[in-house]
Write a protein that holds these residues in place. Structure first.
Motif, short mmCIF file in Angstrom:
data_model
loop_
_atom_site.label_atom_id
_atom_site.label_comp_id
_atom_site.label_asym_id
_atom_site.label_seq_id
_atom_site.Cartn_x
_atom_site.Cartn_y
_atom_site.Cartn_z
N ILE B 29 0.87 -1.18 0.00
CA ILE B 29 0.00 0.00 0.00
C ILE B 29 0.91 1.23 0.00
O ILE B 29 1.74 1.39 0.89
CB ILE B 29 -0.92 0.02 1.23
CG1 ILE B 29 -1.88 -1.18 1.19
CG2 ILE B 29 -1.71 1.33 1.30
CD1 ILE B 29 -2.77 -1.31 2.40
N GLY B 32 -1.28 7.72 0.45
CA GLY B 32 -2.70 8.03 0.36
C GLY B 32 -3.56 7.45 1.44
O GLY B 32 -4.74 7.80 1.54
N ASP B 33 -3.03 6.56 2.25
CA ASP B 33 -3.82 6.02 3.34
C ASP B 33 -3.22 6.50 4.66
O ASP B 33 -2.33 7.35 4.68
CB ASP B 33 -3.89 4.49 3.25
CG ASP B 33 -5.29 3.97 3.57
OD1 ASP B 33 -5.75 4.18 4.70
OD2 ASP B 33 -5.92 3.38 2.67
N ASP B 34 -3.71 5.99 5.79
CA ASP B 34 -3.15 6.40 7.07
C ASP B 34 -1.68 6.02 7.16
O ASP B 34 -0.89 6.71 7.81
CB ASP B 34 -3.91 5.74 8.23
CG ASP B 34 -5.25 6.39 8.47
OD1 ASP B 34 -5.28 7.61 8.69
OD2 ASP B 34 -6.27 5.70 8.43
N ALA B 35 -1.32 4.91 6.54
CA ALA B 35 0.06 4.43 6.60
C ALA B 35 0.32 3.58 5.37
O ALA B 35 -0.61 3.14 4.69
CB ALA B 35 0.29 3.61 7.88
N ALA B 36 1.59 3.37 5.09
CA ALA B 36 1.98 2.50 3.98
C ALA B 36 2.19 1.09 4.49
O ALA B 36 2.38 0.87 5.69
CB ALA B 36 3.27 3.02 3.36
N VAL B 37 2.14 0.14 3.58
CA VAL B 37 2.45 -1.25 3.93
C VAL B 37 3.51 -1.75 2.93
O VAL B 37 3.32 -1.62 1.70
CB VAL B 37 1.21 -2.15 3.88
CG1 VAL B 37 1.57 -3.59 4.26
CG2 VAL B 37 0.12 -1.63 4.83
N GLY B 126 4.43 9.83 3.32
CA GLY B 126 5.06 11.02 3.85
C GLY B 126 4.07 11.99 4.44
O GLY B 126 2.92 11.64 4.70
N ASP B 127 4.53 13.20 4.63
CA ASP B 127 3.72 14.25 5.23
C ASP B 127 4.26 15.56 4.68
O ASP B 127 5.45 15.70 4.44
CB ASP B 127 3.87 14.21 6.76
CG ASP B 127 2.90 15.14 7.48
OD1 ASP B 127 1.86 15.50 6.88
OD2 ASP B 127 3.16 15.50 8.64
#
Lengths: 322, 322
Positions: B29, B32-37, B126-127
């Motif tokens: 992932i 674009g989501d809360d976190a990457a996977v 990122g942020d």
């Protein structure tokens, strides 16, 4: 520990900060090498990064260093939980002015360490550099423990929308603080130190949540992210959301509809998720709406109608964003 | 893409930046989501964080945004390789002033993306926040592929010390640039865009390296970290280290002994490691010293004697550190 970080020097400060850390069995190699090594038993790692700036995301006159640390870590660890994962570790990039008291930095570290412990994680590494403005760059890692990650894109018409945690408390506390008050204490505390419901994330994944995110931009805004990614509409029932009576009192005192805080306040890091309608949800989850087919209406409605509010923060527009 | 990041807004900028990214199969992932996977097939994940500030770690008048991105990513990915791991992914926390041209941010992203590709990794999240000073917070992740991580603490008396990559090139380039020159080009380029020998890290782990780190603070300083952690002494043979003839020319022009650049210059991100003496090292590794029992001498000596130099950077002391 007296003095400034400039007097202590980079390596001295790093020693001082790392000496305060604790470890968990997941940490194979902690701070002090080129990189950390952390267990990832699921064979996938969940990772999220946030940046926080003094004056923008926190204020030294409103929050102690310890609370800044708690909140900064909470914000990031919550993103891990919101994917359905268990937080394992955190890395801290820290910019500090030379004149900053060492105690401020060590209390910040204590706060980050303690919030990590609440979430079951530990600090495994980082970087410290000198700069004008205190800046925190936090990266949290987590493990899925065999569950599939719960993204924002899996909500289906017919699903129920439920949340767990606190909504609007931080925003109400911010309203109190920004008017120069220090009470009611519970709301001020909620603004200074959110309490994300970490275990609820993996629990939701186990319950079969179809979509999930943490409420960092505000409930309507974050459900908008889910609706957008899932190509659905979401309708909230305003009467179903908890608005504590004390929040009405604050709202009356400062001239704000408390529903605005509950629907648009971020920073509490509640977790909101969608579940198949037949899911037996534990009591900690409160059902507040349902997932519908897209229509001409906005992607998120409240009681069937558009919600008239700015809705959430934009970091380039708000005075102090999430 | 014209205009400033303030005009584009947070979400617009994030869209613009993420649209430029590419992905690898390890990314489950992405942004674009809360976190990457990210895949972590080894069941352990290697993680490292660095912070870079404009004016301190890079200058917009010396380097293009693209080169800043390449260098920032290289610095972090190199830390992963230096543990013996293969870089898989990178997260970027980015502080940008509202008046920054969008093109600067997108070119930075292009540079980070391209350096990730060189290393076999990709940007997964990122942020972005608005602030006065351009700040990059980079976290890289990597996979050990079944090898044990190579730390700084495993060097044993009798081991040989060897390096691969470039030493002193960035420092020589910095000396050239700081005197207002733009050539010799190879050294200026080396300062603007280091080329860490990424595959050498996992290869060294496979060869049985006992200790390893990347040269970010300078060879003597970084070997000092290994000597300290391993409780040994390390003696370098100055004649064994490559000093290109052009570096002597630059040294003569600017009045600096080029051996100083080679022994104390950071930022090239060469990899230095210790190996059991019987190890058959491929030609890319250059043996430059040996590991000895600790003695009254400093932990790192050059030709058997103390090296008289400040040695490496301290972020709280140097004008533009690593």
């Amino acid at each position: 520990m007296k003095g400034t970080v400039g007097e202590l020097g980079e390596f001295g400060l790093i020693r001082e900060l790392t000496s305060r850390l604790t470890s968990t069995p997941a940490v194979r190699i902690g701070p002090g090498d080129d990189a950390a090594v952390v267990a990832a038993p699921d064979r996938r790692v969940v990772a999220s990064t946030d940046i926080l700036l003094e004056g923008r995301h926190f204020r030294r006159d409103w929050s102690t260093a310890y609370d800044v640390g708690r909140k900064a870590a909470a914000q990031n660890l919550s993103d891990i939980a919101a994917m359905g994962a268990v937080p394992t570790s955190l890395l801290l990039g820290l910019v500090v002015p030379a004149e900053l008291p060492v105690t401020w930095a060590t209390e910040l570290m204590d706060g980050i360490r303690d919030e990590c412990q609440v979430a079951g994680a530990s600090v495994v590494g980082g970087d410290v550099v000198r700069g004008e403005l205190i800046t925190l760059a936090i990266t949290a890692l987590g493990d899925l423990r065999g569950h599939e990650p719960v993204t924002r894109s899996g909500a289906r018409p017919g699903d129920v929308v439920a949340y767990t945690g606190w909504l609007g408390w931080s925003a109400a506390g911010y309203a109190v603080l920004s008017r120069g008050f220090r009470s009611p204490r519970a709301f001020v505390e909620a603004h200074r130190r959110p309490e994300p419901p970490y275990p609820a994330g993996p629990a939701a994944a186990a319950l079969g949540a179809t979509a999930m995110c943490d409420v960092s931009d505000g409930l309507v805004a974050d459900l908008g992210h889910i609706a957008e990614a899932s190509k659905v509409r979401i309708d909230l029932r305003s009467g179903a959301v908890d608005v504590p009576s004390q929040m009405y009192d604050i709202g009356q005192a400062v001239g704000v509809d408390p529903l605005q805080w509950v629907l648009t306040g971020g920073e509490d890091h509640a977790i909101v998720a969608t579940f198949p309608p037949e899911t037996k949800l534990p009591a900690r989850w409160k059902v507040i709406g349902e997932v519908l087919h897209p229509s001409a209406l906005p992607q998120v409605t409240v009681d069937g109608a558009p919600w008239h509010s700015t809705g959430g923060w934009d970091h380039f527009g708000s005075p102090e964003g999430s």
